[in-house]
Write an enzyme that holds these catalytic residues in place. Structure first.
Site, PDB file in Angstrom:
ATOM      1  N   ASP A 133      -8.055  -5.251  -0.076  1.00 33.87           N
ATOM      2  CA  ASP A 133      -8.584  -6.071  -1.168  1.00 33.87           C
ATOM      3  C   ASP A 133      -8.162  -7.530  -1.115  1.00 33.87           C
ATOM      4  O   ASP A 133      -8.599  -8.326  -1.934  1.00 33.87           O
ATOM      5  CB  ASP A 133      -8.148  -5.472  -2.518  1.00 33.87           C
ATOM      6  CG  ASP A 133      -8.938  -4.216  -2.818  1.00 33.87           C
ATOM      7  OD1 ASP A 133     -10.106  -4.165  -2.427  1.00 33.87           O
ATOM      8  OD2 ASP A 133      -8.373  -3.297  -3.432  1.00 33.87           O
ATOM      9  N   HIS A 136       0.855  -1.191   0.000  1.00 31.50           N
ATOM     10  CA  HIS A 136       0.000   0.000   0.000  1.00 31.50           C
ATOM     11  C   HIS A 136       0.881   1.227   0.000  1.00 31.50           C
ATOM     12  O   HIS A 136       1.946   1.223   0.624  1.00 31.50           O
ATOM     13  CB  HIS A 136      -0.912   0.003   1.238  1.00 31.50           C
ATOM     14  CG  HIS A 136      -2.062   0.925   1.099  1.00 31.50           C
ATOM     15  ND1 HIS A 136      -1.966   2.259   1.397  1.00 31.50           N
ATOM     16  CD2 HIS A 136      -3.320   0.720   0.645  1.00 31.50           C
ATOM     17  CE1 HIS A 136      -3.131   2.827   1.149  1.00 31.50           C
ATOM     18  NE2 HIS A 136      -3.966   1.919   0.683  1.00 31.50           N
TER      19      HIS A 136
HETATM   20  N1  CMC Z   1       4.165  -7.583  -4.890  1.00 31.05           N
HETATM   21  C1  CMC Z   1       5.504  -7.581  -5.031  1.00 31.05           C
HETATM   22  N2  CMC Z   1       6.287  -6.499  -4.835  1.00 31.05           N
HETATM   23  C2  CMC Z   1       5.682  -5.368  -4.453  1.00 31.05           C
HETATM   24  C3  CMC Z   1       4.287  -5.283  -4.285  1.00 31.05           C
HETATM   25  C4  CMC Z   1       3.521  -6.444  -4.507  1.00 31.05           C
HETATM   26  N3  CMC Z   1       2.196  -6.422  -4.359  1.00 31.05           N
HETATM   27  N4  CMC Z   1       3.956  -4.026  -3.930  1.00 31.05           N
HETATM   28  C5  CMC Z   1       5.099  -3.339  -3.883  1.00 31.05           C
HETATM   29  N5  CMC Z   1       6.142  -4.133  -4.194  1.00 31.05           N
HETATM   30  C6  CMC Z   1       7.555  -3.769  -4.194  1.00 31.05           C
HETATM   31  C7  CMC Z   1       7.915  -2.962  -5.433  1.00 31.05           C
HETATM   32  O1  CMC Z   1       8.342  -3.807  -6.476  1.00 31.05           O
HETATM   33  C8  CMC Z   1       9.000  -2.069  -4.899  1.00 31.05           C
HETATM   34  O2  CMC Z   1      10.176  -2.842  -4.801  1.00 31.05           O
HETATM   35  P1  CMC Z   1      11.641  -2.146  -5.070  1.00 31.05           P
HETATM   36  O3  CMC Z   1      11.770  -1.093  -4.006  1.00 31.05           O
HETATM   37  O4  CMC Z   1      12.606  -3.268  -4.960  1.00 31.05           O
HETATM   38  O5  CMC Z   1      11.553  -1.568  -6.462  1.00 31.05           O
HETATM   39  C9  CMC Z   1       8.562  -1.755  -3.470  1.00 31.05           C
HETATM   40  O6  CMC Z   1       7.761  -2.890  -3.088  1.00 31.05           O
HETATM   41  C10 CMC Z   1       7.730  -0.482  -3.323  1.00 31.05           C
HETATM   42  O7  CMC Z   1       6.639  -0.557  -4.243  1.00 31.05           O
HETATM   43  P2  CMC Z   1       6.059   0.671  -5.048  1.00 31.05           P
HETATM   44  O8  CMC Z   1       5.339   0.164  -6.244  1.00 31.05           O
HETATM   45  O9  CMC Z   1       7.153   1.685  -5.255  1.00 31.05           O
HETATM   46  O10 CMC Z   1       5.061   1.262  -3.964  1.00 31.05           O
HETATM   47  P3  CMC Z   1       3.868   2.248  -4.267  1.00 31.05           P
HETATM   48  O11 CMC Z   1       3.560   2.931  -3.006  1.00 31.05           O
HETATM   49  O12 CMC Z   1       4.168   3.089  -5.466  1.00 31.05           O
HETATM   50  O13 CMC Z   1       2.683   1.247  -4.692  1.00 31.05           O
HETATM   51  C11 CMC Z   1       0.838  -0.239  -4.594  1.00 31.05           C
HETATM   52  C12 CMC Z   1       1.666   0.815  -3.841  1.00 31.05           C
HETATM   53  C13 CMC Z   1      -0.432  -0.531  -3.790  1.00 31.05           C
HETATM   54  C14 CMC Z   1       0.438   0.288  -5.957  1.00 31.05           C
HETATM   55  C15 CMC Z   1       1.693  -1.549  -4.713  1.00 31.05           C
HETATM   56  O14 CMC Z   1       2.022  -2.031  -3.434  1.00 31.05           O
HETATM   57  C16 CMC Z   1       0.980  -2.616  -5.532  1.00 31.05           C
HETATM   58  O15 CMC Z   1       1.094  -2.620  -6.762  1.00 31.05           O
HETATM   59  N6  CMC Z   1       0.256  -3.574  -4.850  1.00 31.05           N
HETATM   60  C17 CMC Z   1      -0.539  -4.562  -5.574  1.00 31.05           C
HETATM   61  C18 CMC Z   1      -1.846  -3.926  -6.045  1.00 31.05           C
HETATM   62  C19 CMC Z   1      -2.840  -3.724  -4.921  1.00 31.05           C
HETATM   63  O16 CMC Z   1      -3.070  -4.605  -4.105  1.00 31.05           O
HETATM   64  N7  CMC Z   1      -3.467  -2.547  -4.920  1.00 31.05           N
HETATM   65  C20 CMC Z   1      -4.546  -2.227  -3.946  1.00 31.05           C
HETATM   66  C21 CMC Z   1      -4.150  -1.151  -2.994  1.00 31.05           C
HETATM   67  S1  CMC Z   1      -5.298  -1.053  -1.609  1.00 31.05           S
HETATM   68  C22 CMC Z   1      -6.807  -0.621  -2.328  1.00 31.05           C
HETATM   69  C23 CMC Z   1      -6.881   0.805  -2.660  1.00 31.05           C
HETATM   70  O17 CMC Z   1      -7.213   1.599  -1.771  1.00 31.05           O
HETATM   71  O18 CMC Z   1      -6.619   1.172  -3.812  1.00 31.05           O
END
Ligand code: CMC
Length: 428
Positions: free
Chosen positions: A364, A307
């Site tokens: 989710d 998240h």
């Molecule tokens: N699986 C594997 N690796 C992950 C995941 C995941 N679900 N989420 C983040 N990471 C890793 C990412 O690869 C990165 O690694 P590194 O630092 O080595 O490059 C690190 O963790 C930070 O991730 P980020 O993408 O920079 O973080 P963000 O804050 O930009 O993204 C997120 C947050 C929710 C988009 C992401 O965690 C994600 O894609 N999760 C899966 C989709 C999901 O479940 N979304 C629902 C969010 S809750 C409902 C809502 O309110 O929308």
């Protein structure tokens, strides 16, 4: 003396005010930065930018705390109905019994949507995604209720727009579901409360009264409450920014629905179930899929994990996980993917990759399993998230208007070509 921050650029030092929220959150106020210094800030994805001052929802991602108008989410999920929480978010206080009754009555007077709206349903291919239908249909409501188009509405007019938006959304969502089955739509019955009416229009039969299982009504209320607001997320920010140009409520909410659709936001609930099903079909080897999620050369991500703000347990995920166990037990359903989800969570929470990055299950991760147990098809899940999030979007839109916030218009750092001479097409 008020705290300030100092910014040194070259040999000049600038004083910037520091402001503090009611929960102790601190921010450097840069609203005059460009005028004072000629500089702007760069923060792609707004990871460090407070876009507004808001009194609706507080969340502390490090501690895993979520409150609506000061009330902990755990208490609201246990004790409130969805419509009570909607009132709280939109009007700022929990309603008295009389206020709640009047609110419910007002909502029940506006549940019908214009008959001509049904023609839109005929135009959509039967397999078109419900979220595409929902955003189009909500935008189309503006054509039928043009009084909402006035940019500066009186408080009463604004309130009427809010009531109509809330009331009609449940009808539209249930009709999208009926259309996916090829079934005739069911008209609202105003003797039911908001959530029961929604379930009646969704799962009921045209000619009969229905008794909806109280377990289902409770579960639906809980899920909608847990999704009702989440401060300045992608869709809420979209609603505020669209509304800041004085766009009407339908256009603003429709834009929020589009923002919610993506799998990184609300679309994750659909993506989670699809992922769990895939893992099941593949033999249920959770270690293999955890390894894929960690592999930087593999685009697979563990959906429902991680998240932007929570770097601890998402408090909503804790409540949903427990609700999931309870509801499946009460409904006598044994869903194999629940076991896969629990195993994935267990493995991920011990794995250094997830631990170091503070990746925990989010709202989710388990919600889809409950939606499925209640009888909803997978591609309706994000539409249900939208129905739950609607009071939050409305509250954010109303607050933005009441605060008289200026039009949202970020700056950029231009990195494209500088001056080029035009070349005729024959010479390119
Ligand atoms: N699986 C594997 N690796 C992950 C995941 C995941 N679900 N989420 C983040 N990471 C890793 C990412 O690869 C990165 O690694 P590194 O630092 O080595 O490059 C690190 O963790 C930070 O991730 P980020 O993408 O920079 O973080 P963000 O804050 O930009 O993204 C997120 C947050 C929710 C988009 C992401 O965690 C994600 O894609 N999760 C899966 C989709 C999901 O479940 N979304 C629902 C969010 S809750 C409902 C809502 O309110 O929308």
């Amino acid at each position: 003396m008020a705290e300030t921050a100092q910014l040194k650029i070259g040999d000049k030092t600038f004083e910037l005010p520091v402001i503090e929220g009611t929960e102790g959150e601190k921010a450097i106020d840069i609203s005059k930065l460009r005028d004072q210094t000629g500089y702007v800030t760069l923060d792609i994805g707004y990871k460090n930018t407070g876009a507004t001052k808001s009194a609706i929802t507080f969340l502390d991602g490090e501690q895993g705390i979520l409150k609506y108008r000061g009330y902990p989410i755990e208490q609201l999920a246990e004790k409130s109905s969805f419509i009570e929480v909607a009132y709280l978010l939109i009007y700022g206080e929990l309603p008295t019994a009389d206020q709640l009754k009047a609110f419910q009555y007002e909502l029940s007077r506006h549940t019908l949507v214009h008959e001509d709206m049904k023609k839109f349903f005929d135009g959509f291919p039967s397999k078109s995604h419900p979220m595409g239908q929902l955003s189009s249909l909500v935008s189309a409501l503006s054509a039928f209720y043009p009084e909402s188009l006035k940019p500066s509405q009186t408080t009463e007019e604004l309130n009427q727009s809010i009531i109509k938006m809330l009331a009609k959304m449940a009808t539209v969502v249930s009709w999208i579901y009926k259309k996916s089955l090829g079934h005739p739509v069911i008209y609202p019955k105003n003797k039911y409360d908001y959530v029961t009416n929604f379930l009646y229009m969704t799962f009921g039969q045209r000619t009969e009264d229905v008794t909806i299982d109280p377990v289902v009504i409770d579960a639906m209320n809980k899920l909608l409450i847990l999704h009702a607001d989440h401060e300045q997320n992608c869709s809420a920010s979209t609603v505020r920014i669209v509304g800041s140009s004085d766009s009407n409520i339908y256009a603003s909410v429709s834009a929020g629905i589009s923002a919610l659709w993506g799998p990184l936001h609300g679309g994750a609930n659909q993506a989670v179930i699809e992922m769990l099903e895939k893992i099941k079909e593949d033999g249920g080897d959770t270690d293999k899929w955890i390894a894929k999620a960690k592999d930087k050369n593999d685009p697979f991500r563990l959906m429902g994990f991680g998240h932007r703000v929570y770097k601890n347990f998402d408090p909503r995920a804790k409540i949903i996980k427990k609700a999931c166990d309870d509801i499946l037990e009460k409904l006598g359903i044994n869903d194999e993917v629940l076991e896969i989800a629990k195993k994935l969570e267990e493995v991920a929470l011990k794995d250094p990759y997830f631990v170091e990055r503070k990746l925990y299950p989010n709202v989710d991760f388990y919600s889809g399993i409950i939606y499925r147990a209640l009888g909803f098809p997978t591609d309706m899940f994000t539409v249900l998230f939208a129905l739950g999030r609607l009071p939050g979007w409305i509250a954010q839109w109303k607050e933005m208007k009441e605060n008289k916030e200026p039009i949202g218009r970020p700056r950029q750092i231009y990195v494209g070509a500088t001056s080029k001479e035009y070349v005729d097409i024959a010479n390119r």
